[in-house]
Design a protein around this motif. Structure first.
Motif, PDB file in Angstrom:
ATOM      1  N   LEU D 237       0.830  -1.207   0.000  1.00  0.00           N
ATOM      2  CA  LEU D 237       0.000   0.000   0.000  1.00  0.00           C
ATOM      3  C   LEU D 237       0.866   1.259   0.000  1.00  0.00           C
ATOM      4  O   LEU D 237       0.537   2.264  -0.618  1.00  0.00           O
ATOM      5  CB  LEU D 237      -0.936   0.013   1.216  1.00  0.00           C
ATOM      6  CG  LEU D 237      -2.003  -1.078   1.217  1.00  0.00           C
ATOM      7  CD1 LEU D 237      -2.808  -1.033   2.508  1.00  0.00           C
ATOM      8  CD2 LEU D 237      -2.923  -0.925   0.010  1.00  0.00           C
ATOM      9  N   MET D 238       1.987   1.156   0.711  1.00  0.00           N
ATOM     10  CA  MET D 238       2.886   2.314   0.760  1.00  0.00           C
ATOM     11  C   MET D 238       3.427   2.652  -0.613  1.00  0.00           C
ATOM     12  O   MET D 238       3.447   3.800  -1.036  1.00  0.00           O
ATOM     13  CB  MET D 238       4.086   1.984   1.664  1.00  0.00           C
ATOM     14  CG  MET D 238       3.849   2.272   3.113  1.00  0.00           C
ATOM     15  SD  MET D 238       5.256   1.670   4.039  1.00  0.00           S
ATOM     16  CE  MET D 238       6.467   2.861   3.544  1.00  0.00           C
ATOM     17  N   VAL D 239       3.908   1.643  -1.294  1.00  0.00           N
ATOM     18  CA  VAL D 239       4.484   1.886  -2.618  1.00  0.00           C
ATOM     19  C   VAL D 239       3.414   2.426  -3.549  1.00  0.00           C
ATOM     20  O   VAL D 239       3.641   3.355  -4.319  1.00  0.00           O
ATOM     21  CB  VAL D 239       5.104   0.588  -3.155  1.00  0.00           C
ATOM     22  CG1 VAL D 239       5.589   0.789  -4.569  1.00  0.00           C
ATOM     23  CG2 VAL D 239       6.245   0.170  -2.264  1.00  0.00           C
ATOM     24  N   GLU D 240       2.226   1.851  -3.440  1.00  0.00           N
ATOM     25  CA  GLU D 240       1.094   2.338  -4.221  1.00  0.00           C
ATOM     26  C   GLU D 240       0.873   3.821  -3.953  1.00  0.00           C
ATOM     27  O   GLU D 240       0.693   4.619  -4.858  1.00  0.00           O
ATOM     28  CB  GLU D 240      -0.151   1.572  -3.774  1.00  0.00           C
ATOM     29  CG  GLU D 240      -1.160   1.473  -4.851  1.00  0.00           C
ATOM     30  CD  GLU D 240      -1.057   0.128  -5.532  1.00  0.00           C
ATOM     31  OE1 GLU D 240      -2.045  -0.569  -5.519  1.00  0.00           O
ATOM     32  OE2 GLU D 240       0.034  -0.210  -6.018  1.00  0.00           O
ATOM     33  N   PHE D 242       2.960   5.979  -2.892  1.00  0.00           N
ATOM     34  CA  PHE D 242       4.052   6.753  -3.466  1.00  0.00           C
ATOM     35  C   PHE D 242       3.771   7.131  -4.901  1.00  0.00           C
ATOM     36  O   PHE D 242       3.972   8.249  -5.334  1.00  0.00           O
ATOM     37  CB  PHE D 242       5.342   5.938  -3.445  1.00  0.00           C
ATOM     38  CG  PHE D 242       6.282   6.407  -2.387  1.00  0.00           C
ATOM     39  CD1 PHE D 242       6.757   7.700  -2.401  1.00  0.00           C
ATOM     40  CD2 PHE D 242       6.689   5.552  -1.394  1.00  0.00           C
ATOM     41  CE1 PHE D 242       7.613   8.129  -1.431  1.00  0.00           C
ATOM     42  CE2 PHE D 242       7.535   5.979  -0.414  1.00  0.00           C
ATOM     43  CZ  PHE D 242       7.996   7.271  -0.429  1.00  0.00           C
ATOM     44  N   LYS D 243       3.288   6.124  -5.627  1.00  0.00           N
ATOM     45  CA  LYS D 243       3.061   6.348  -7.051  1.00  0.00           C
ATOM     46  C   LYS D 243       2.046   7.447  -7.262  1.00  0.00           C
ATOM     47  O   LYS D 243       2.083   8.157  -8.251  1.00  0.00           O
ATOM     48  CB  LYS D 243       2.535   5.070  -7.689  1.00  0.00           C
ATOM     49  CG  LYS D 243       3.575   3.992  -7.686  1.00  0.00           C
ATOM     50  CD  LYS D 243       2.962   2.712  -8.202  1.00  0.00           C
ATOM     51  CE  LYS D 243       3.972   1.602  -8.105  1.00  0.00           C
ATOM     52  NZ  LYS D 243       3.309   0.311  -8.309  1.00  0.00           N
ATOM     53  N   ASN D 244       1.140   7.563  -6.311  1.00  0.00           N
ATOM     54  CA  ASN D 244       0.122   8.591  -6.459  1.00  0.00           C
ATOM     55  C   ASN D 244       0.502   9.870  -5.730  1.00  0.00           C
ATOM     56  O   ASN D 244      -0.313  10.759  -5.579  1.00  0.00           O
ATOM     57  CB  ASN D 244      -1.214   8.072  -5.939  1.00  0.00           C
ATOM     58  CG  ASN D 244      -1.673   6.880  -6.745  1.00  0.00           C
ATOM     59  OD1 ASN D 244      -1.445   6.836  -7.951  1.00  0.00           O
ATOM     60  ND2 ASN D 244      -2.272   5.911  -6.100  1.00  0.00           N
ATOM     61  N   GLY D 245       1.714   9.916  -5.246  1.00  0.00           N
ATOM     62  CA  GLY D 245       2.186  11.140  -4.615  1.00  0.00           C
ATOM     63  C   GLY D 245       1.561  11.425  -3.267  1.00  0.00           C
ATOM     64  O   GLY D 245       1.573  12.545  -2.788  1.00  0.00           O
ATOM     65  N   LYS D 246       1.007  10.388  -2.617  1.00  0.00           N
ATOM     66  CA  LYS D 246       0.395  10.619  -1.302  1.00  0.00           C
ATOM     67  C   LYS D 246       1.442  10.470  -0.212  1.00  0.00           C
ATOM     68  O   LYS D 246       1.410   9.526   0.582  1.00  0.00           O
ATOM     69  CB  LYS D 246      -0.729   9.620  -1.076  1.00  0.00           C
ATOM     70  CG  LYS D 246      -1.839   9.746  -2.093  1.00  0.00           C
ATOM     71  CD  LYS D 246      -2.853   8.663  -1.847  1.00  0.00           C
ATOM     72  CE  LYS D 246      -4.020   8.808  -2.794  1.00  0.00           C
ATOM     73  NZ  LYS D 246      -4.910   7.647  -2.698  1.00  0.00           N
ATOM     74  N   PHE D 247       2.368  11.418  -0.171  1.00  0.00           N
ATOM     75  CA  PHE D 247       3.522  11.278   0.701  1.00  0.00           C
ATOM     76  C   PHE D 247       3.162  11.168   2.175  1.00  0.00           C
ATOM     77  O   PHE D 247       3.658  10.318   2.880  1.00  0.00           O
ATOM     78  CB  PHE D 247       4.489  12.445   0.491  1.00  0.00           C
ATOM     79  CG  PHE D 247       5.178  12.374  -0.822  1.00  0.00           C
ATOM     80  CD1 PHE D 247       6.253  11.511  -0.999  1.00  0.00           C
ATOM     81  CD2 PHE D 247       4.746  13.134  -1.893  1.00  0.00           C
ATOM     82  CE1 PHE D 247       6.889  11.437  -2.225  1.00  0.00           C
ATOM     83  CE2 PHE D 247       5.382  13.054  -3.122  1.00  0.00           C
ATOM     84  CZ  PHE D 247       6.457  12.206  -3.293  1.00  0.00           C
ATOM     85  N   TYR D 251       4.165   8.141   4.516  1.00  0.00           N
ATOM     86  CA  TYR D 251       5.077   8.266   5.651  1.00  0.00           C
ATOM     87  C   TYR D 251       4.401   7.775   6.927  1.00  0.00           C
ATOM     88  O   TYR D 251       5.043   7.137   7.761  1.00  0.00           O
ATOM     89  CB  TYR D 251       5.553   9.706   5.811  1.00  0.00           C
ATOM     90  CG  TYR D 251       6.554  10.111   4.752  1.00  0.00           C
ATOM     91  CD1 TYR D 251       7.603   9.253   4.425  1.00  0.00           C
ATOM     92  CD2 TYR D 251       6.454  11.323   4.092  1.00  0.00           C
ATOM     93  CE1 TYR D 251       8.514   9.606   3.443  1.00  0.00           C
ATOM     94  CE2 TYR D 251       7.370  11.678   3.111  1.00  0.00           C
ATOM     95  CZ  TYR D 251       8.400  10.822   2.787  1.00  0.00           C
ATOM     96  OH  TYR D 251       9.304  11.152   1.838  1.00  0.00           O
ATOM     97  N   GLY D 254       4.592   4.151   6.849  1.00  0.00           N
ATOM     98  CA  GLY D 254       5.981   3.762   7.098  1.00  0.00           C
ATOM     99  C   GLY D 254       6.299   3.821   8.577  1.00  0.00           C
ATOM    100  O   GLY D 254       6.936   2.919   9.138  1.00  0.00           O
TER     101      GLY D 254
END
Ligand SMILES: Nc1ncnc2c1ncn2[C@@H]1O[C@H](COP(=O)(O)OP(=O)(O)OP(=O)(O)O)[C@@H](O)[C@H]1O
Ligand SMILES: Nc1ncnc2c1ncn2[C@@H]1O[C@H](COP(=O)(O)OP(=O)(O)OP(=O)(O)O)[C@@H](O)[C@H]1O
Ligand SMILES: [Mg+2]
Ligand SMILES: [Mg+2]
Lengths: 287, 387, 345, 285, 345
Positions: D237-240, D242-247, D251, D254
């Motif tokens: 889900l985190m990497v996903e 990231f791809k959408n810029g939902k930093f 985080y 993470g």
């Protein structure tokens, strides 16, 4: 009558419950190994040279070397391979140099916050690589280290350092204090002790840590790309695109997987012969 | 509009299609080199062809890199936020990246479609908007692709080929576990499918909201998560999931069809071609579109805002849209072109049988609102899959 | 030569060495004898410079050395665990100190050859330590110290890891080598036989203090403290009543003659071999146990509520348990100086 | 100057500086930034919204449990394989040395490639399936099945050598005499193993379990490639995200994942601290 | 009771045990004495069932046991390294074997309590092994064997890891315990003092063979082989010329009286304490070295090209090196049976 009968074997005497070898165990273990490790690798290789492989074929009906030829004829791949090699070697050496003093402190000096430091040293093994990668990417941009080999090397060390420190700590703990005292009493100063006693005795640990660091560095992608691409092209940076899960084509992915795997496997097999299991285990397992 | 190309010496407001080469070519030659990223693994040879032509024509060196789309996007965002020059000038990026790239300021704000000479026959529907978003010409698609339903004609008889979403579910129930639906979060053929389904199902105000491209991703997510409009969509999925397989990505769907575990699935037209060429799909594989339409998309060639060689990048993008190159690409890659003066009649018949038949394409191709599609995918996860 | 003045060592609140002062003459072989934990190793470490004294001074050959680091002191040490460098051959081990001190090459060679020869190691010079037996390793450790020609050699229980036979033979070799080399030596051990067989002088330590010091014969025959008497071989502590030059034993019989005048209650350390037994049918003393030890026989004799240890030569007839015996004491005896503070063991 | 260097605390600091300092700077800084980002809105105001979201959305909650599942399940499988394996490779058999070298190969294989190998081998219609089809059987679904068997097997495949290595040396460190003593006092081979060897190897085993747990809980490539499409762990889900810029959201996830791993680690330390406080090595200087 | 018949053991091409046969009576305490590597542990391992003999049979209490696994034999063992289970308390350690043999709970309790008591461990029953001193650990190892009430107890150098003082005291305790428990015991050691002090019978081994066996006194005083003589304490091997009941020594002086008739060249094992020295100014024999050992003094005497070891009681005056002495031999002496095959060491 001499009292010294035979040279004393210092290694552990292995006492076997029964002395005969066991073909059955060997057969079972090697079969399992073949099925779980060698078969997948072999299949991957078949995919990389298969020219179409549809059911119900158990082996491909036709073969082609085209994909290998296409990848290998690309001179960029060779260059990337060389860059990778260079980066990995430097990372391995630098990791060892950075790890040694810290490992020394961890192994030899009792201090109160040791547990805390240990956990902190472990943290990079826990925190997902991408979180670190993006953060570091930004840091490096502000430091002017982005898109440089040195930046890539610095960032990869974050990943290799924890294991090396652990391994070296275990190694150093195994060096008897008396050896160091002996060296000092024979006139060696701090530097002399380091060069002539500690470093040589660390060799097994350094080999184990070096090997793992090398493999880890050789295959690192996340951080390398974000910090280094496109200026720094390592092999994984060149090739990981083909492993993108959403569009991955098995034949091409297999070629790439092999290219990434083979150097690491060769080094692993060679170095595996000089490695001491107990040390590797000590470094990884001892908490 | 003010350009955000910080390294561009040329005054863009003075550049027109007519004086483009006069102004830009010298600037590009002065830059001397250009770096490009390609996100699509199967497009390497296409760009090699273009680069060859470009270097011969202008004598400007191209540094070419294959990249992973998400990683590259994140890299550009990080670089931009650090206020530094971008590592790339011209970026062949996924069509769905527009909102991310533009909102983060990474996208070079240049009206490419209006000033590049080779964009004179560019599809006007794409010139200012893409997927319902206004880009002012900065996000030109240079390659079009189409989501579709693919099937292995060796197993699916001609009269069984579904024509509508209802047909599809009937077929799936008759052939359990033989229809593959790509998970929206893992592949565009899946999110395209869910959006197409919603378009097909929703009416009135609901449909208006669904197609209101002025919404941000956040707003779309909010709506998708809370509205009752989508109930029929969720019901459809609930029913479908009983007999269909959810797959892990575009390639996964195709692999399973090649393995004869599935016989039908949601696919991308161009990816199918690549797989057939690579003998990873049977020759009997065919495509169709469902009634009321399925969404099409495309990938863009853009200039990075922080590009060090923006003029050269523009020149490269211009050449990519030249009729000769687009024709070559269509012929050799079956890559659809946004040029209005090129059509599928130019494709050779051997290739054409693997493409969508003229009977459905471009008739049933509809425009996509990717952020909404994404939102639907996430809502699907929450409403149907996570329960 | 070596002058240790009021050295103390504290580990946090606990004191490992109470003020210790020792001086050693050139060429002397001194043994520090004491039970485990009495501070022997602590003292050696301080001498070597691995550990710093909490107070006090050390002078070696007229130079104050306690502030110097180990490598600046002219001292070599032989360790209990040998502490051979496992990654160096025998020859390299011997040469290590010389290389560190930048002795010139030819001289190095000469000294190494000499040390190999006197330690009887020439044939083994190319071997690695792990290819040597325990005794051979011990000899290499010794040679490594000898080759340095130090003003002072320290030994920390160098034979304690070896088995009894080997220990005996190496002990003799070591004394021999000491004679040949003539280096001033400080030898730590907790084995009294070793201490007596080897040293010119024994320093008995207990609980971080020096209890007493003297030649082996003096300490064995005329110990001042019960601790010394008990630690140096078997002994019988017998309470006596002294009258001038005579003392009455707790059992009937002739009084014992003393070496010096004393009056009142005192204790006497009677060695088992100083007691003579004769068969005597009606004596109150009875042999309760007999252990054949080869060269001598240990008898336990019950008399006046005490159990006396008595040894007789292996050549004399063995007295069976139950035998009644008369007890006689040979020669002049010596009374202990009582001082409780040092008697804890 | 020399006095300064003789100060033990300063010495300690100087020694720790290269390693710990390096990590503090190159790892701690970005981590701290991530922490800060997870606590602010786009506008930079303090908020707990991202954490709240992580704990309230069904997919996220499911992500958390899936992460746990993918952390724990492979560990059990690996343990069940590694313990017998480490017993077996202690025996003498033909080719023991060779086997000893070969079984460690997966250590050098990146997760992504391991997942690829599993797909090729065990996918529906993949190699094994085809082989079984020839004898009229079919392979149950392993890759992308709902129970995550593919993930568990792939993670286990990567972990078994690692675990075996650690457990083997834990067993090897048990003095031979103890084994013999157990036999001499009437324990059969199995009883000796269960009552003497396993308890004594426990510290090594638990360390191995912990490290592999942390490793597979944080792993991304394996669940992404061979996991079921519906239940995805936090790492994916985190990497996903990231791809959408939902930093911010990423985080926050993470931090949750890391906090979890660290909590497990600390729990482990406090538990083992009682059992064997490590020996204090080193005298002065 | 225990009957070992022609046991051999080969490790690949090398033979660790040549046919060895021993029989032991019920309640006997037998020591197996020999140098390192002579096969002592190998023999014990075979008895215990950890290792299989290459040939031969073993009978215990009338039952053939060599094909049985260790857990089916009625034998308990005390290990050199103690081999206490570190994760079990003292009590659990004692109970381990009983649990394995499924002895009933109440009986377990009773036996454990008894063993704790006779080994003087009751106060320590809840401790973990690492909380015990070396001597205490040794006692636990012993108690753990005693609690099994086995037909046979095996001891593999159980005291060799302890220091000298502790060894002496535990040795006595062990003999005491053996008396109390009465179990048949086989005790392996390479320490001759231990062997002599403890056992009813000593079995001397060398190079995988039994050299000879007998009571301590017999073996010490009348060894048949030079190996036995040399291994059991100090000895002087002196070549003599025998004539009936007399033998001429290689130096001038009275002939020695023999225990049995013999003619020709032979060797005699002269114990150092059997030689008497008297000062004699013009004698050819000269004291070359003197070592004070406390209870006795070791003199080396040079005579007729030989170096004789002579011990004199510590109470006699010490002869300084250089002193000329006359040599006399006390009592009847005994000649060695020559048999080279067993003399290699
Ligand atoms: N680093 C240290 N920290 C705290 N106490 C110590 C340290 N080193 C030694 N001691 C204590 O100092 C005392 C003397 O120890 P030392 O090692 O000198 O004894 P020793 O006489 O050499 O004993 P052994 O015969 O067992 O070697 C002991 O009580 C010991 O516990
Ligand atoms: N597993 C083995 N493989 C090969 N040789 C062995 C093995 N175990 C013992 N030996 C050899 O058998 C011989 C007898 O060994 P054993 O351990 O019985 O000696 P020991 O008398 O107990 O010696 P120590 O006093 O040193 O314990 C030795 O030469 C030894 O090297
Ligand atoms: Mg000491
Ligand atoms: Mg042995």
């Amino acid at each position: 009558m001499s009292a010294i009968a035979a040279p004393v074997p210092l290694g552990e005497k292995r006492i076997r419950f029964t002395e005969e070898d066991r073909p059955l165990i060997a057969f079972g273990l090697f079969t399992a190994l073949g099925l779980t490790v060698l078969l997948p690798l072999a299949l991957m290789f078949l995919w990389s040279v298969a020219d179409g492989w549809s059911p119900p074929n158990i082996v491909p009906a036709a073969y082609t070397g085209e994909r290998w030829a296409a990848v290998l004829s690309n001179s960029d791949i060779l260059n990337a391979g060389l860059t990778s090699l260079f980066v990995s070697v430097v990372v391995t050496l630098a990791t060892a140099v950075i790890a040694l003093p810290t490992a020394w402190a961890m192994a030899r000096i009792p201090f109160r916050a040791k547990r805390l430091v240990e956990i902190f040293i472990l943290a990079p093994m826990i925190i997902p690589g991408l979180v670190v990668a993006v953060g570091i990417g930004r840091l490096f941009l502000s430091l002017g280290l982005a898109y440089s080999i040195s930046g890539v090397i610095l960032v990869q060390i974050v990943g290799t350092l924890p294991l090396m420190i652990r391994l070296m700590t275990a190694t150093l703990e195994g060096i008897p204090q008396e050896l160091i005292h002996a060296a000092r009493s024979l006139g060696a100063g701090t530097f002399g002790v380091l060069i002539h006693i500690i470093l040589p005795l660390c060799v097994p640990g350094l080999l184990a840590g070096g090997l793992l660091s090398f493999v880890a560095s050789f295959e690192e992608f996340d951080k390398t790309f974000i910090v280094g691409a496109p200026a720094v092209q390592t092999l994984p940076v060149r090739l990981y695109m083909y492993l993108d899960p959403y569009s991955m084509q098995l034949p091409m992915a297999s070629v790439v997987a092999f290219l990434l795997l083979v150097p690491a496997l060769i080094i692993f097999v060679i170095a595996g012969r000089v490695l001491r299991d107990d040390l590797m285990a000590a470094g990884m397992g001892k908490m | 509009a003010d350009s955000n190309l910080k390294n561009l010496d040329v005054d863009l407001s003075k550049v027109t299609r007519e004086n483009f080469y006069e102004v830009v070519v010298p600037a590009a030659k002065k830059e001397g080199t250009v770096t490009m990223y390609n996100f699509a693994g199967s497009f390497g040879d296409v760009w090699k062809e273009l680069i060859g032509r470009f270097e011969t024509k202008y004598g400007i060196k191209v540094a070419y890199n294959d990249v992973n789309l998400d990683q590259a996007n994140q890299q550009l965002i990080a670089v931009h936020q650090a206020g530094q020059d971008a590592p790339v000038d011209a970026f062949f990026a996924g069509g769905g990246s527009f909102p991310l790239l533009s909102s983060t300021g990474v996208l070079g704000n240049v009206p490419l479609t209006k000033i590049l000479p080779n964009f004179d026959h560019y599809d006007p529907a794409l010139a200012e908007n893409v997927f319902g978003r206004a880009h002012g010409g900065a996000f030109p698609l240079v390659h079009l692709n189409q989501t579709a339903i693919g099937y292995d004609s060796a197993f699916v008889k001609a009269d069984e080929v579904p024509k509508s979403f209802d047909d599809l579910i009937v077929w799936a129930e008759k052939h359990p576990k033989q229809l593959g639906i790509t998970l929206p979060a893992k592949g565009g053929s899946g999110s395209g499918f869910i959006y197409s389904l919603a378009l097909n199902t929703l009416t009135g105000e609901c449909r208006a909201k669904l197609t209101d491209t002025s919404q941000t991703l956040e707003q779309a997510e909010e709506w998708a998560m809370s509205t009752d409009c989508l109930t029929p969509v969720w019901d459809y999925y609930r029913r479908l999931m009983k007999s269909a397989e959810l797959t892990n990505g575009n390639a996964d769907t195709l692999n399973l069809i090649n393995n004869q575990k599935l016989h039908m699935g949601t696919v991308w037209e161009d990816q199918v071609m690549t797989f057939i060429r690579g003998k990873q799909l049977p020759d009997s594989f065919r495509l169709t579109l469902l009634e009321k339409g399925q969404v099409g998309s495309g990938d863009a060639f853009i200039v990075a805002a922080d590009a060090k060689h923006p003029a050269a990048a523009m020149l490269l993008i211009d050449l990519a849209m030249s009729k000769e190159f687009q024709a070559w690409k269509l012929e050799n890659k079956a890559s659809r072109s946004p040029r209005t003066d090129l059509n599928s009649s130019q494709i050779n018949p051997e290739t054409a049988q693997y493409l969508l038949p003229d009977a459905v394409y471009p008739r049933l191709s509809t425009s996509v609102f990717w952020d909404m599609a994404k939102a639907l995918g996430e809502a699907l996860d929450e409403k149907v899959l996570s329960n | 030569m070596l002058d240790i003045q009021n050295i103390t060592k504290d580990y946090g609140p606990s004191r490992a060495l109470h003020p210790v002062s020792v001086s050693v003459d050139k060429g002397e072989f001194i043994t520090i004898l004491g039970p485990s934990g009495c501070g022997k190793s602590t003292l050696l470490r301080i001498l070597m410079g691995i550990s710093r004294p909490s107070s006090g001074e050390i002078h070696l050959a007229g130079k104050r050395i306690d502030p110097l680091p180990p490598e600046a002191r002219d001292i070599a040490m032989v360790f209990q665990s040998y502490a051979l460098f496992p990654h160096m051959s025998v020859e390299k081990n011997l040469g290590f100190g010389l290389r560190m001190k930048r002795v010139d090459k030819a001289e190095q060679k000469r000294r190494i050859a000499h040390a190999l020869e006197i330690c009887n190691l020439t044939a083994l010079s190319a071997r690695m330590p792990r290819q040597l037996s325990g005794g051979q390793q011990q000899r290499v450790a010794l040679a490594r110290a000898i080759v340095m020609q130090p003003s002072l050699m320290l030994f920390d229980e160098p034979l304690s890891n070896l088995d009894a036979k080997l220990r005996d033979s190496l002990r003799a070799e070591l004394v021999d080598l000491h004679r040949k080399v003539g280096a001033t030596s400080l030898y730590v051990t907790h084995d009294q036989a070793e201490a007596m067989a080897m040293s010119d002088r024994i320093l008995v330590m207990n609980g971080g203090r020096v209890v007493e010091s003297g030649s082996p014969v003096d300490l064995y025959r005329r110990p001042k403290h019960a601790f010394t008497a008990g630690f140096l071989g078997l002994t019988n502590l017998v309470p006596v009543r002294a009258h001038g030059l005579q003392a009455a034993l707790p059992w009937d019989g002739d009084p014992v003659l003393l070496t010096e005048e004393r009056n009142g209650i005192a204790r006497m350390a009677l060695r088992p071999e100083a007691i003579r037994l004769e068969k005597a049918h009606h004596s109150p003393a009875e042999v309760t146990s007999t252990t054949f030890l080869g060269s001598n026989v240990l008898h336990l004799v019950k008399v006046a509520g005490m159990e006396l240890k008595v040894t007789r030569s292996g050549t004399e007839p063995i007295l069976e348990p139950g035998a009644r015996v008369a007890i006689a004491i040979d020669g002049l005896q010596h009374l202990l100086v009582e001082s409780d503070s040092v008697e804890a063991a | 100057m020399t006095a300064l260097f003789n100060d033990r605390r300063l010495q300690l600091l100087l020694l720790l500086a290269p390693g710990v300092g390096y990590l503090l700077f190159f790892f701690g800084t970005p981590l701290f930034q991530a922490l800060r980002e997870s606590l602010v809105t786009d506008q930079g105001d303090f908020t707990l919204m991202w954490y709240q979201r992580a704990f309230s959305r069904p997919s996220m909650v499911r992500g958390l449990t899936t992460s746990l599942y993918y952390g724990l399940a492979p560990v059990f499988v690996s343990l069940a394989l590694s313990v017998p394996l480490s017993v077996l490779i202690r025996q003498s058999f033909i080719g023991r040395k060779l086997f000893n070298g070969l079984y460690k190969l997966p250590l050098a294989v990146p997760s992504l490639i391991a997942a690829l190998a599993v797909i090729i081998l065990a996918e529906q219609g993949g190699f094994l399936d085809r082989v079984l089809a020839h004898v009229g059987l079919s392979l149950p679904k392993i890759v992308r099945d709902d129970a995550g068997l593919g993930v568990i097997f792939t993670s286990a495949w990567k972990q078994v050598p690692f675990m075996t290595l650690i457990i083997t040396s834990a067993f090897a460190a048990i003095p031979e005499d103890l084994r013999l003593a157990a036999r001499a006092f009437g324990a059969s081979r199995l009883q000796t193993f269960l009552r003497v060897e396993v308890p004594l190897a426990m510290p090594g085993i638990s360390a191995a379990v912990l490290l592999t747990f942390i490793g597979s809980m944080g792993s991304y490539a394996i669940p992404d490639l061979v996991g079921p499409p519906s239940a995805r762990p936090l790492s994916v889900l985190m990497v996903e995200g990231f791809k959408n810029g939902k930093f911010h959201e990423v985080y926050a996830m993470g931090m949750i994942l890391s906090a979890f791993a660290i909590a497990v680690l600390i729990a482990y330390y406090t538990l083992t601290h009682r059992i064997g406080p490590q020996a204090v090595t080193g005298d002065e200087r």
